[in-house]
Design a protein around this motif. Sequence first.
Motif, mmCIF file in Angstrom:
data_model
loop_
_atom_site.group_PDB
_atom_site.id
_atom_site.type_symbol
_atom_site.label_atom_id
_atom_site.label_comp_id
_atom_site.label_asym_id
_atom_site.label_seq_id
_atom_site.Cartn_x
_atom_site.Cartn_y
_atom_site.Cartn_z
ATOM 1 N N PRO A 299 0.728 -1.378 0.065
ATOM 2 C CA PRO A 299 0.000 -0.170 0.072
ATOM 3 C C PRO A 299 0.703 1.171 -0.151
ATOM 4 C CG PRO A 299 -1.014 -1.655 1.682
ATOM 5 C CD PRO A 299 0.451 -2.148 0.991
ATOM 6 N N MET A 300 0.356 2.326 -0.655
ATOM 7 C CA MET A 300 1.083 3.526 -0.729
ATOM 8 C C MET A 300 0.366 4.664 -0.113
ATOM 9 S SD MET A 300 3.719 2.922 -3.149
ATOM 10 C CE MET A 300 3.907 4.351 -4.049
ATOM 11 N N ALA A 301 1.081 5.026 0.908
ATOM 12 C CA ALA A 301 0.418 6.293 1.996
ATOM 13 C C ALA A 301 0.565 7.605 1.132
ATOM 14 C CB ALA A 301 1.440 6.425 3.286
ATOM 15 N N HIS A 302 -0.364 8.132 1.067
ATOM 16 C CA HIS A 302 -0.563 9.474 0.543
ATOM 17 C C HIS A 302 0.351 10.714 1.357
ATOM 18 C CE1 HIS A 302 -3.668 7.806 -1.820
ATOM 19 N NE2 HIS A 302 -4.153 7.484 -0.786
ATOM 20 N N VAL A 303 1.346 11.093 0.798
ATOM 21 C CA VAL A 303 2.530 11.539 1.476
ATOM 22 C C VAL A 303 2.887 12.911 0.959
ATOM 23 C CG1 VAL A 303 3.499 9.830 2.641
ATOM 24 C CG2 VAL A 303 4.488 10.678 0.344
ATOM 25 N N VAL A 304 3.889 13.853 1.151
ATOM 26 C CA VAL A 304 4.457 14.886 0.344
ATOM 27 C C VAL A 304 5.956 14.758 0.557
ATOM 28 C CG1 VAL A 304 2.636 16.459 1.242
ATOM 29 C CG2 VAL A 304 4.657 16.226 2.780
ATOM 30 N N GLU A 305 6.542 15.449 -0.627
ATOM 31 C CA GLU A 305 7.794 15.642 -1.198
ATOM 32 C C GLU A 305 8.265 16.852 -1.108
ATOM 33 O OE1 GLU A 305 8.540 13.326 -4.387
ATOM 34 O OE2 GLU A 305 7.054 14.442 -5.875
ATOM 35 N N GLU A 306 9.415 17.083 -1.051
ATOM 36 C CA GLU A 306 10.146 18.371 -1.368
ATOM 37 C C GLU A 306 10.205 18.487 -2.852
ATOM 38 O OE1 GLU A 306 12.167 20.653 1.633
ATOM 39 O OE2 GLU A 306 10.019 20.017 1.732
ATOM 40 N N ALA A 307 9.421 19.459 -3.367
ATOM 41 C CA ALA A 307 9.255 19.840 -4.712
ATOM 42 C C ALA A 307 8.275 21.145 -4.871
ATOM 43 C CB ALA A 307 8.681 18.720 -5.706
ATOM 44 N N SER A 308 8.823 21.913 -5.928
ATOM 45 C CA SER A 308 7.974 23.008 -6.378
ATOM 46 C C SER A 308 7.263 22.858 -7.635
ATOM 47 C CB SER A 308 8.917 24.300 -6.357
ATOM 48 O OG SER A 308 9.430 24.444 -5.137
ATOM 49 N N ILE A 309 6.331 23.636 -7.897
ATOM 50 C CA ILE A 309 5.244 23.576 -8.868
ATOM 51 C C ILE A 309 5.509 24.763 -9.636
ATOM 52 C CG2 ILE A 309 3.201 24.031 -7.701
ATOM 53 C CD1 ILE A 309 1.600 22.244 -9.756
ATOM 54 N N PHE A 310 5.645 24.913 -10.715
ATOM 55 C CA PHE A 310 5.663 25.815 -11.747
ATOM 56 C C PHE A 310 4.604 25.841 -12.843
ATOM 57 C CE2 PHE A 310 9.659 25.928 -9.436
ATOM 58 C CZ PHE A 310 10.067 27.283 -9.374
ATOM 59 N N VAL A 311 3.839 26.925 -13.034
ATOM 60 C CA VAL A 311 2.770 26.923 -14.163
ATOM 61 C C VAL A 311 3.484 27.673 -15.345
ATOM 62 C CG1 VAL A 311 0.489 27.674 -14.861
ATOM 63 C CG2 VAL A 311 0.939 26.997 -12.410
ATOM 64 N N LEU A 312 3.618 26.791 -16.402
ATOM 65 C CA LEU A 312 4.568 27.555 -17.693
ATOM 66 C C LEU A 312 3.535 27.010 -18.856
ATOM 67 C CD1 LEU A 312 7.818 25.640 -17.067
ATOM 68 C CD2 LEU A 312 7.195 27.965 -16.166
ATOM 69 N N PRO A 313 3.586 28.184 -19.747
ATOM 70 C CA PRO A 313 2.929 28.039 -21.088
ATOM 71 C C PRO A 313 3.725 26.920 -21.973
ATOM 72 C CG PRO A 313 4.490 30.154 -20.923
ATOM 73 C CD PRO A 313 4.580 29.647 -19.558
#
Length: 794
Positions: free
Chosen positions: A442-456
């Motif tokens: 089973p895969m737990a719903h976690v978080v990780e160190e990462a940023s999101i960028f919205v790009l055209p």
Amino acid sequence: MRFGKLIWLVSIGFMSTCCHAADGNSDESALGDFFERKIRPIFAKHCYECHSVDTAEDNGHLALDGRTSLLAGGSRGPIVIPGKPEESLLMTAIGYGDPKLQMPPEGKLSATEIEFLTQWIQKGAFVPEYAPTTQKKGKEIDWNEARAFWSFQPLQSHRPPALAPNAPAQQPIDAFIQHELVQHGLSPSSSADRRTLLRRLSFDLLGLPPNVDDVAEFVNDSRPDAYERAVDRLLASPHFGERWARYWLDLARYTDITPSWLKNADQAWLYRDWVIRALNEDLPYDLFVKRQLAADLLEQKSPEDYAALGLIGLSPTYWKELRLAPGVIEVIVADEWDERIDAVSRTFLGLTVACARCHDHKFDPITTRDYYGMAGIFASTQLSDRPLLPSPLAEQIAEARQRVDQLEESLKAMNDKECDEAKKLKTDIDTIRGTTPMFGTPMAHVVEEASIFVLPDGPEMTKLDIRKNQPRDLPVFRRGNPGNPGEIVSRRFIEVLSPSTPQPFVSGSGRREFAEALFNESRGLTARVITNRLWTHHFGRGLVRTPSDFGIQGERPSHPDLLEWLAESLSDNTDPNSPRAWTMKRLHRQMVTSSTYRQSSETTLGVDGSSAGSQSLQLDPENQWLARMNRRRLDVEPWRDTMLAAAGQLNSTMGGPAAELDLPTNLRRTLYGRVGRDEQNDMLRLYDFPPPTSHSPSRDATTTPLQQLFILNSEFVESQSAAFAAAVQQQKPDASTDEKISRCYQLLFQREPSPQERQLSQRFLTGGTGSVDETRWAIYIQSLYGLNELLFVD
């Protein structure tokens, strides 16, 4: 027979001894929160530029940035008619129905924004009053004065008041309470009887009724510490974690199901089970919080602790149609950050930081810089999945599953599923599954160190670029608009809670530093908030009645010295002989062993015409000063669990995946019923279960005709009534009707029925014929399930 059941239900209802009045004070708080969270941001984003105090004269004399001016309207008159959106000028303008009146002029509001405004007017168009404050000098906050507000202060040491030798105080809590009672001309009520006390304790600590034999043993236990022994036994029960986990899951907006177009939450139960285990093990509150915010960044952790990250890992996410313009997607992404800021700040700090998204907080000394300093933390944190296994095996499985997901998407896109390329994809998928050790973990719903960028990414196309281990600081979005960036703010803590100018977070996303700051910079506020939450659930009323708002608009504590003493006791570890700081079971024990908690909830006059409860009802109807115990409505979970337990049907298996509550085979505790964000089970919805769309600080109990109709017509209630009737008949087939009636009352209420109850029960079971109609037993028990005595706890 349905009509007969209804008559019986009504008639036996007259024997109920409890009553309930909804608390209206929470309504205004909820309406004010809705305005600040949903409505004011719309006005700030689309309206304030033209319709504020500074610009109203040139724009129809309409100012929306003040309560009085907003409700007064402009040159066209009032813009809202409370309760009537269809007649409100505001809705005409934003609906673009009048070619001469279309607002905002740059383009129609989104459907979601229009719906929020419609709901606001339907609910009465409530606009909160601004509390008078002197925390600002001109346009700048006076930080010294702001930090002097009661909830932002460091914890103060308070000695319990001295009382007369004959005062019925059991411990310091009682000294504080009784000091206030004397000041208000009140006397404490006598202690509740032992049966009532054990029922109260059992429902409070376990969410289950006490066993009949346990009640009998406790009633006859003459040892001076019998009550304390009962408390310790219940605190040690594994059911304690189940009961108190549900309270926490309300705050964490826990869900087992998300809409089909969103990331699957089918392993959410791993977070739920971690919370249960942590509470049963009495994990200190500071570690309990730090692991939920930053377990992946802590040195001392086990693979199982990654499940704690479900607090953020199960956050609501919103649909992002990548064919929309980048500016639209940026707003959606910012909305997700906003939701996480709101949940985290209200849960741990009791502050509505999210109200500072578009402008400085209207009430509290929280700036937009504070907001975007916190937003940068969540902009640098992305939702992810991870097996609860040691590294590097966990990473290997995660990478393999990600690769399988990609291959399955490619396979799904193929028209010809039998072509050579499709066959190769199937082979590759099977190979990865077969060669990766423990692939199906089973895969737990976690978080990780990462940023999101919205790009055209091409004409009218958008790309989401996830950059791992690359934290980012955000600019202030002017009026909450990502397309109008201002100065960049470093990731950091909230300024008013810092002893001086807050220092930037430099370690990754800053989640760990934020968690540390909760117990360093804001130790006092953090301790007060969780202390008040526990007190609220035990006593039915908080020392602070706004559990998730300790700011200017929140209520002040009714017993400030008591709150300080309890919070200091919880967080203090200066005594080398005391237990570790932040242990919550110790705080639970302090509360429930107090004589204040043990008081009777009785408010009727005694035979001699006197009653402390009756006196306090007259002088203090809301029981603010706690001269009696509050009679409380059971949450839906212990109510359903009680029906299962009484019928001998309760499956006490702990942990594991959730199941639909409507399944006839689901006889587990209600905690393990499947909860969804888009749809709710009917039973949960009718009995005030909070929708897990956002942080829920408390449950507002309602009493409606639909609830009684549910008891009358529910398949679940009918099936448990039949099971209960069969168990009573089979346990002692030769028992008399009177003995069977007694057994029903013992299992449900742990007492014998009164003569009137026996008479009424016999009359119904015989139908007036003199002989018992065996088919009536299930209906009889169904009626008992609907009694107030089962719905309320004394």
